[in-house]
Write a protein that holds these residues in place. Structure first.
Motif, short mmCIF file in Angstrom:
data_model
loop_
_atom_site.label_atom_id
_atom_site.label_comp_id
_atom_site.label_asym_id
_atom_site.label_seq_id
_atom_site.Cartn_x
_atom_site.Cartn_y
_atom_site.Cartn_z
N ILE A 50 0.86 -1.18 0.00
CA ILE A 50 0.00 0.00 0.00
C ILE A 50 0.91 1.23 0.00
O ILE A 50 1.81 1.36 0.84
CB ILE A 50 -0.92 0.03 1.24
N SER A 69 -3.30 6.79 2.01
CA SER A 69 -2.96 5.41 1.67
C SER A 69 -3.78 4.97 0.46
O SER A 69 -4.98 5.25 0.39
CB SER A 69 -3.27 4.48 2.85
N PHE A 70 -3.12 4.28 -0.47
CA PHE A 70 -3.81 3.80 -1.67
C PHE A 70 -3.00 2.67 -2.28
O PHE A 70 -1.78 2.59 -2.10
CB PHE A 70 -4.02 4.94 -2.67
N ASP A 72 -3.17 1.70 -5.73
CA ASP A 72 -2.91 1.86 -7.16
C ASP A 72 -1.68 2.72 -7.42
O ASP A 72 -1.69 3.93 -7.20
CB ASP A 72 -4.15 2.48 -7.81
N LYS A 75 -1.72 6.13 -9.31
CA LYS A 75 -2.22 7.34 -8.66
C LYS A 75 -1.13 8.13 -7.93
O LYS A 75 -1.36 9.25 -7.51
CB LYS A 75 -3.32 6.99 -7.65
N LYS A 79 -1.45 12.09 -6.76
CA LYS A 79 -1.71 12.26 -5.32
C LYS A 79 -0.57 13.02 -4.65
O LYS A 79 -0.81 13.83 -3.75
CB LYS A 79 -1.96 10.92 -4.65
#
Length: 89
Positions: A50, A69-70, A72, A75, A79
């Protein structure tokens, strides 16, 4: 692992006066962006793959101003730019 200049994808980021430090550690790409006033934007990936962007202020040690938190990877660039714009107006 094939060597590539992975940091080049961030060439168009407006760091707004920050100094980016690109780090490759154990095949993990990380970025630290330091500002003269003590703010730090820390970009990395945790053990669950992550991605995290953490914004810290030297005056508020131990208490991040923001944590994103992501999962992908695609992104990450946008971001990061959004986070810089939000905290470095």
């Amino acid at each position: 692992m094939e060597y590539r200049e992975w940091w080049r994808e961030f060439d168009d980021i407006d760091w707004r006066g920050g100094e980016p430090n690109f780090i490759l550690n154990d095949d993990q790409y990380m970025i630290d962006v330091k500002y003269a006033d003590g703010m730090l934007i820390d970009v990395g990936r945790d053990t669950n793959n992550i991605y995290q962007i953490i914004v810290e202020d030297s005056e508020k040690k131990g208490e991040p101003l923001c944590t994103l938190s992501f999962a992908d990877r695609d992104k990450l660039h946008d971001k990061l730019q959004e986070t810089i714009e939000r905290f470095r107006e």
